[in-house]
Design a protein around this motif. Structure first.
Motif, PDB file in Angstrom:
ATOM      1  N   LEU A 115     -54.223-143.401 -66.713  1.00  0.00           N
ATOM      2  CA  LEU A 115     -54.371-142.461 -67.519  1.00  0.00           C
ATOM      3  C   LEU A 115     -53.195-142.099 -68.382  1.00  0.00           C
ATOM      4  O   LEU A 115     -53.375-141.539 -69.714  1.00  0.00           O
ATOM      5  CB  LEU A 115     -54.848-141.036 -66.622  1.00  0.00           C
ATOM      6  CG  LEU A 115     -56.331-141.099 -65.911  1.00  0.00           C
ATOM      7  CD1 LEU A 115     -56.303-140.014 -65.114  1.00  0.00           C
ATOM      8  CD2 LEU A 115     -57.241-141.169 -66.892  1.00  0.00           C
ATOM      9  N   ARG A 116     -52.126-142.251 -68.008  1.00  0.00           N
ATOM     10  CA  ARG A 116     -50.556-141.778 -68.881  1.00  0.00           C
ATOM     11  C   ARG A 116     -50.755-142.904 -69.881  1.00  0.00           C
ATOM     12  O   ARG A 116     -49.922-142.437 -70.976  1.00  0.00           O
ATOM     13  CB  ARG A 116     -49.555-141.836 -67.949  1.00  0.00           C
ATOM     14  CG  ARG A 116     -49.576-140.290 -67.129  1.00  0.00           C
ATOM     15  CD  ARG A 116     -48.059-140.433 -66.250  1.00  0.00           C
ATOM     16  NE  ARG A 116     -47.736-139.138 -65.583  1.00  0.00           N
ATOM     17  CZ  ARG A 116     -47.382-139.092 -64.470  1.00  0.00           C
ATOM     18  NH1 ARG A 116     -46.751-140.139 -63.977  1.00  0.00           N
ATOM     19  NH2 ARG A 116     -47.249-137.936 -63.892  1.00  0.00           N
ATOM     20  N   ALA A 117     -50.954-144.113 -69.599  1.00  0.00           N
ATOM     21  CA  ALA A 117     -50.776-145.306 -70.508  1.00  0.00           C
ATOM     22  C   ALA A 117     -51.810-145.212 -71.659  1.00  0.00           C
ATOM     23  O   ALA A 117     -51.712-145.780 -72.525  1.00  0.00           O
ATOM     24  CB  ALA A 117     -51.209-146.448 -69.926  1.00  0.00           C
ATOM     25  N   HIS A 118     -52.883-144.283 -71.635  1.00  0.00           N
ATOM     26  CA  HIS A 118     -53.852-144.420 -72.819  1.00  0.00           C
ATOM     27  C   HIS A 118     -54.111-142.781 -73.229  1.00  0.00           C
ATOM     28  O   HIS A 118     -53.813-141.798 -72.464  1.00  0.00           O
ATOM     29  CB  HIS A 118     -55.262-144.872 -72.159  1.00  0.00           C
ATOM     30  CG  HIS A 118     -54.930-146.533 -72.004  1.00  0.00           C
ATOM     31  ND1 HIS A 118     -54.651-146.762 -70.696  1.00  0.00           N
ATOM     32  CD2 HIS A 118     -55.391-147.279 -72.685  1.00  0.00           C
ATOM     33  CE1 HIS A 118     -54.867-147.984 -70.873  1.00  0.00           C
ATOM     34  NE2 HIS A 118     -55.241-148.441 -71.807  1.00  0.00           N
ATOM     35  N   GLU A 119     -54.432-142.687 -74.461  1.00  0.00           N
ATOM     36  CA  GLU A 119     -54.797-141.349 -75.079  1.00  0.00           C
ATOM     37  C   GLU A 119     -55.990-140.909 -74.617  1.00  0.00           C
ATOM     38  O   GLU A 119     -57.036-141.061 -75.472  1.00  0.00           O
ATOM     39  CB  GLU A 119     -54.799-141.534 -76.724  1.00  0.00           C
ATOM     40  CG  GLU A 119     -54.479-140.231 -77.437  1.00  0.00           C
ATOM     41  CD  GLU A 119     -54.325-140.473 -78.793  1.00  0.00           C
ATOM     42  OE1 GLU A 119     -54.600-139.345 -79.603  1.00  0.00           O
ATOM     43  OE2 GLU A 119     -54.235-141.488 -79.176  1.00  0.00           O
ATOM     44  N   VAL A 120     -56.041-140.308 -73.471  1.00  0.00           N
ATOM     45  CA  VAL A 120     -57.187-139.971 -72.731  1.00  0.00           C
ATOM     46  C   VAL A 120     -57.422-138.504 -73.240  1.00  0.00           C
ATOM     47  O   VAL A 120     -56.701-137.558 -72.847  1.00  0.00           O
ATOM     48  CB  VAL A 120     -57.346-140.093 -71.391  1.00  0.00           C
ATOM     49  CG1 VAL A 120     -58.671-139.646 -70.741  1.00  0.00           C
ATOM     50  CG2 VAL A 120     -57.284-141.483 -71.057  1.00  0.00           C
ATOM     51  N   ALA A 121     -58.924-138.248 -73.638  1.00  0.00           N
ATOM     52  CA  ALA A 121     -59.090-136.613 -74.177  1.00  0.00           C
ATOM     53  C   ALA A 121     -59.498-135.942 -72.728  1.00  0.00           C
ATOM     54  O   ALA A 121     -59.093-134.627 -72.714  1.00  0.00           O
ATOM     55  CB  ALA A 121     -60.125-136.659 -75.165  1.00  0.00           C
ATOM     56  N   ALA A 122     -59.949-136.402 -71.858  1.00  0.00           N
ATOM     57  CA  ALA A 122     -60.653-135.483 -70.746  1.00  0.00           C
ATOM     58  C   ALA A 122     -60.789-136.744 -69.410  1.00  0.00           C
ATOM     59  O   ALA A 122     -61.034-137.849 -69.758  1.00  0.00           O
ATOM     60  CB  ALA A 122     -61.778-135.019 -70.882  1.00  0.00           C
ATOM     61  N   ILE A 123     -60.856-136.190 -68.274  1.00  0.00           N
ATOM     62  CA  ILE A 123     -60.892-136.758 -67.199  1.00  0.00           C
ATOM     63  C   ILE A 123     -62.491-136.352 -66.747  1.00  0.00           C
ATOM     64  O   ILE A 123     -62.766-135.274 -66.900  1.00  0.00           O
ATOM     65  CB  ILE A 123     -60.225-136.422 -65.886  1.00  0.00           C
ATOM     66  CG1 ILE A 123     -58.898-136.751 -66.326  1.00  0.00           C
ATOM     67  CG2 ILE A 123     -60.561-136.957 -64.706  1.00  0.00           C
ATOM     68  CD1 ILE A 123     -57.741-136.116 -65.277  1.00  0.00           C
ATOM     69  N   PHE A 124     -63.509-137.451 -66.674  1.00  0.00           N
ATOM     70  CA  PHE A 124     -64.950-137.205 -66.476  1.00  0.00           C
ATOM     71  C   PHE A 124     -65.022-137.767 -64.938  1.00  0.00           C
ATOM     72  O   PHE A 124     -64.795-138.724 -64.793  1.00  0.00           O
ATOM     73  CB  PHE A 124     -65.718-137.942 -67.242  1.00  0.00           C
ATOM     74  CG  PHE A 124     -65.622-137.526 -68.774  1.00  0.00           C
ATOM     75  CD1 PHE A 124     -66.506-136.457 -69.193  1.00  0.00           C
ATOM     76  CD2 PHE A 124     -64.951-137.988 -69.744  1.00  0.00           C
ATOM     77  CE1 PHE A 124     -66.573-136.366 -70.639  1.00  0.00           C
ATOM     78  CE2 PHE A 124     -64.533-137.625 -71.002  1.00  0.00           C
ATOM     79  CZ  PHE A 124     -65.622-136.634 -71.535  1.00  0.00           C
TER      80      PHE A 124
END
Length: 127
Positions: A50-59
């Protein structure tokens, strides 16, 4: 969203079809399924992913371990989206009582998480 913000991390492999159909990159995080109990190593790998990518939200799916999801959200700073339905009809929301309603509700929640600065289009608005 820009190309890099069209990436979702989910807890169920069943979402891959949506990625292919919509141009989203959907990655299943091993260990987030309600049927698994991840060990410390798996949790670390999830946090690193998750830290390695530009993730907007956790689904996560309905029924996922809320304590684990809260921990991952705190450690990454990524907000938790409303839960997605993968096969649990009739639980938690009136739209979840049918397959088409469940699909509609999931799309509404994904659009809202990927576009938090805009309102959902009227056709996608949920009660």
């Amino acid at each position: 969203r820009p190309e890099g913000r069209r990436s979702l991390r989910v807890s169920h492999q069943g979402w891959e079809y949506l990625g292919r159909a919509s141009g989203l990159t959907i990655v299943t995080l091993v260990g987030l399924s309600p049927y698994q109990e991840p060990d410390a190593r798996q949790i670390g790998l999830i946090i690193d992913e998750l830290r390695a990518h530009e993730v907007a939200a956790i689904f996560v799916e309905v029924g996922a371990n809320p304590g684990l999801i809260d921990q991952i959200s705190r450690e990454t700073g990524i907000p938790i989206s409303d839960a997605l339905y993968t096969g649990t009809l009739g639980v938690g929301h009136e739209l979840s009582s049918s397959f088409t309603g469940m699909f509609r509700l999931n799309i509404i929640r994904i659009v809202r998480a990927l576009h938090p600065d805009t309102q959902s289009p009227p056709a996608l608005s949920a009660p």
